[in-house]
Design a protein around this motif. Structure first.
Motif, PDB file in Angstrom:
ATOM      1  N   GLN A  44      24.238  32.275  47.536  1.00  0.00           N
ATOM      2  CA  GLN A  44      23.998  31.162  46.610  1.00  0.00           C
ATOM      3  C   GLN A  44      22.672  31.338  45.883  1.00  0.00           C
ATOM      4  O   GLN A  44      22.561  31.015  44.704  1.00  0.00           O
ATOM      5  CB  GLN A  44      24.035  29.840  47.362  1.00  0.00           C
ATOM      6  CG  GLN A  44      25.457  29.482  47.755  1.00  0.00           C
ATOM      7  CD  GLN A  44      25.536  28.168  48.474  1.00  0.00           C
ATOM      8  OE1 GLN A  44      24.584  27.772  49.138  1.00  0.00           O
ATOM      9  NE2 GLN A  44      26.655  27.501  48.336  1.00  0.00           N
ATOM     10  N   ILE A  45      21.685  31.881  46.573  1.00  0.00           N
ATOM     11  CA  ILE A  45      20.406  32.147  45.914  1.00  0.00           C
ATOM     12  C   ILE A  45      20.642  33.069  44.733  1.00  0.00           C
ATOM     13  O   ILE A  45      20.173  32.825  43.611  1.00  0.00           O
ATOM     14  CB  ILE A  45      19.395  32.794  46.898  1.00  0.00           C
ATOM     15  CG1 ILE A  45      18.884  31.728  47.871  1.00  0.00           C
ATOM     16  CG2 ILE A  45      18.213  33.422  46.150  1.00  0.00           C
ATOM     17  CD1 ILE A  45      17.852  32.219  48.857  1.00  0.00           C
ATOM     18  N   SER A  46      21.432  34.096  44.963  1.00  0.00           N
ATOM     19  CA  SER A  46      21.707  35.055  43.915  1.00  0.00           C
ATOM     20  C   SER A  46      22.470  34.377  42.756  1.00  0.00           C
ATOM     21  O   SER A  46      22.165  34.603  41.580  1.00  0.00           O
ATOM     22  CB  SER A  46      22.460  36.219  44.546  1.00  0.00           C
ATOM     23  OG  SER A  46      23.166  36.912  43.611  1.00  0.00           O
ATOM     24  N   ASP A  47      23.440  33.511  43.088  1.00  0.00           N
ATOM     25  CA  ASP A  47      24.181  32.792  42.037  1.00  0.00           C
ATOM     26  C   ASP A  47      23.258  31.898  41.216  1.00  0.00           C
ATOM     27  O   ASP A  47      23.349  31.839  39.992  1.00  0.00           O
ATOM     28  CB  ASP A  47      25.255  31.883  42.665  1.00  0.00           C
ATOM     29  CG  ASP A  47      26.450  32.685  43.141  1.00  0.00           C
ATOM     30  OD1 ASP A  47      26.473  33.910  42.919  1.00  0.00           O
ATOM     31  OD2 ASP A  47      27.350  32.070  43.755  1.00  0.00           O
ATOM     32  N   ILE A  48      22.377  31.176  41.908  1.00  0.00           N
ATOM     33  CA  ILE A  48      21.493  30.245  41.202  1.00  0.00           C
ATOM     34  C   ILE A  48      20.496  31.016  40.328  1.00  0.00           C
ATOM     35  O   ILE A  48      20.210  30.628  39.196  1.00  0.00           O
ATOM     36  CB  ILE A  48      20.743  29.314  42.199  1.00  0.00           C
ATOM     37  CG1 ILE A  48      21.738  28.436  42.963  1.00  0.00           C
ATOM     38  CG2 ILE A  48      19.693  28.466  41.497  1.00  0.00           C
ATOM     39  CD1 ILE A  48      22.438  27.376  42.159  1.00  0.00           C
ATOM     40  N   ARG A  49      20.013  32.159  40.838  1.00  0.00           N
ATOM     41  CA  ARG A  49      19.117  32.983  40.018  1.00  0.00           C
ATOM     42  C   ARG A  49      19.824  33.464  38.756  1.00  0.00           C
ATOM     43  O   ARG A  49      19.257  33.443  37.666  1.00  0.00           O
ATOM     44  CB  ARG A  49      18.641  34.197  40.806  1.00  0.00           C
ATOM     45  CG  ARG A  49      17.608  33.833  41.844  1.00  0.00           C
ATOM     46  CD  ARG A  49      17.163  35.077  42.564  1.00  0.00           C
ATOM     47  NE  ARG A  49      16.325  34.731  43.695  1.00  0.00           N
ATOM     48  CZ  ARG A  49      15.923  35.588  44.623  1.00  0.00           C
ATOM     49  NH1 ARG A  49      16.295  36.856  44.543  1.00  0.00           N
ATOM     50  NH2 ARG A  49      15.161  35.191  45.608  1.00  0.00           N
ATOM     51  N   ASP A  50      21.089  33.889  38.925  1.00  0.00           N
ATOM     52  CA  ASP A  50      21.852  34.334  37.746  1.00  0.00           C
ATOM     53  C   ASP A  50      22.012  33.186  36.759  1.00  0.00           C
ATOM     54  O   ASP A  50      21.897  33.376  35.546  1.00  0.00           O
ATOM     55  CB  ASP A  50      23.245  34.832  38.159  1.00  0.00           C
ATOM     56  CG  ASP A  50      23.163  36.163  38.897  1.00  0.00           C
ATOM     57  OD1 ASP A  50      22.086  36.795  38.875  1.00  0.00           O
ATOM     58  OD2 ASP A  50      24.177  36.559  39.506  1.00  0.00           O
ATOM     59  N   LEU A  51      22.273  32.005  37.310  1.00  0.00           N
ATOM     60  CA  LEU A  51      22.453  30.840  36.446  1.00  0.00           C
ATOM     61  C   LEU A  51      21.174  30.561  35.647  1.00  0.00           C
ATOM     62  O   LEU A  51      21.216  30.323  34.435  1.00  0.00           O
ATOM     63  CB  LEU A  51      22.828  29.620  37.300  1.00  0.00           C
ATOM     64  CG  LEU A  51      22.784  28.265  36.608  1.00  0.00           C
ATOM     65  CD1 LEU A  51      23.868  28.174  35.531  1.00  0.00           C
ATOM     66  CD2 LEU A  51      22.965  27.129  37.612  1.00  0.00           C
TER      67      LEU A  51
END
Ligand SMILES: Nc1ncnc2c1ncn2[C@@H]1O[C@H](COP(=O)(O)OP(=O)(O)OP(=O)(O)O)[C@@H](O)[C@H]1O
Ligand SMILES: [Mg+2]
Length: 253
Positions: free
Chosen positions: A167-174
């Motif tokens: 999720q950290i990676s998803d939020i960073r991408d976002l």
């Protein structure tokens, strides 16, 4: 897009933020760093109009936040340290509610809510009750409520705290996605606070470091990297006060 001018905040005899000035343009993602108690949250609360400054000004899109609060606040999305979620509402219902509070006309709300859910990976959760979601998904709802009215300025207080690595990676991408140009959509100006230095290196283009409410550093990350500086070194030197030599300068700080 957003400008802090000589912002100060006093709590009793404690000066939490001291004459802080900076401005952030569209397309910039700024990492706002500093040790616990440095004044990051207090600054962010002043930038969003949640806390009045003791002195100083905030200008958003040309509007003075305290003279024209409605016009200025419409341009700002805010993820607070603890997002004000309503646990008994559904994800879509809550986002519709926020969209209305943010002044979106009723006819535009459904589309705005869909877009925010899409961007935050919440479409499958649209009918779920917020109180039943995992912490990571609640954090996504917090980000979705910050962007639902498409504000050009985003202020995110520790957006990835408590999330799992995926999720950290998803939020960073976002966050990276929000700041980059998209057809038909304007780029955002983003300021985020975090204690995770690799996160800053992954998504931020500029660093503002504060300590005891005072600005210690405000520079593009590229420049720091070109000098061979790591954030870890800078943090140690600027904040902890260690004698860390500047990279490539044989010890001259
Ligand atoms: N409502 C308040 N009343 C009194 N003091 C406050 C209040 N809010 C913040 N402070 C003080 O202001 C200072 C800055 O706090 P702030 O929460 O802005 O720090 P921070 O940089 O966000 O820290 P952290 O990394 O722990 O989140 C601290 O000394 C804090 O105790
Ligand atoms: Mg804080």
């Amino acid at each position: 897009m957003i400008e802090a001018k000589q912002l100060s905040k006093r709590f009793g005899d404690r000066l939490a933020v001291d004459q802080l000035s900076f401005s952030i343009e569209r397309g910039e993602v700024v990492g706002f760093l500093g040790p616990n108690g440095a004044g990051k949250t207090t600054t962010m609360r002043m930038l969003t109009g949640f806390t009045p400054p003791s002195s100083g000004k905030v200008i958003v899109g040309g509007h003075d936040l305290f003279e024209e609060p409605a016009a200025a606040r419409r341009l700002v999305g805010y993820l607070p340290e603890t997002p004000p979620l309503y646990p008994e509402m559904t994800v879509a219902g809550y986002l519709r509610f926020v969209a209305r509070i943010q002044g979106l006309p009723k006819r535009d709300c459904a589309e705005a809510v869909d877009r925010a859910m899409e961007r935050c990976g919440l479409k499958e959760q649209r009918r779920r009750i917020i109180g039943d979601l995992s912490k990571g998904y609640r954090q996504r709802v917090g980000i979705a409520q910050a962007i639902v009215h498409s504000p050009p300025v985003l202020i995110l207080d520790e957006p990835t705290v408590g999330l799992d690595p995926a999720q950290i990676s998803d939020i960073r991408d976002l966050i990276a996605d929000l700041s980059s140009a998209r057809e038909g959509e304007l780029q955002h100006a983003v300021i985020l606070s975090t204690h995770i230095l690799p996160e800053v290196e992954a998504i931020c283009r500029r660093i503002i470091m504060i300590q005891e409410g005072t600005k210690r550093l405000d520079r593009p990350l590229d420049e720091l990297k070109a000098e061979g500086q790591t954030l870890q070194m800078l943090f140690a030197r600027e904040i902890v006060g260690e004698q860390v030599p500047s990279a490539g300068q044989g010890g001259a700080a």
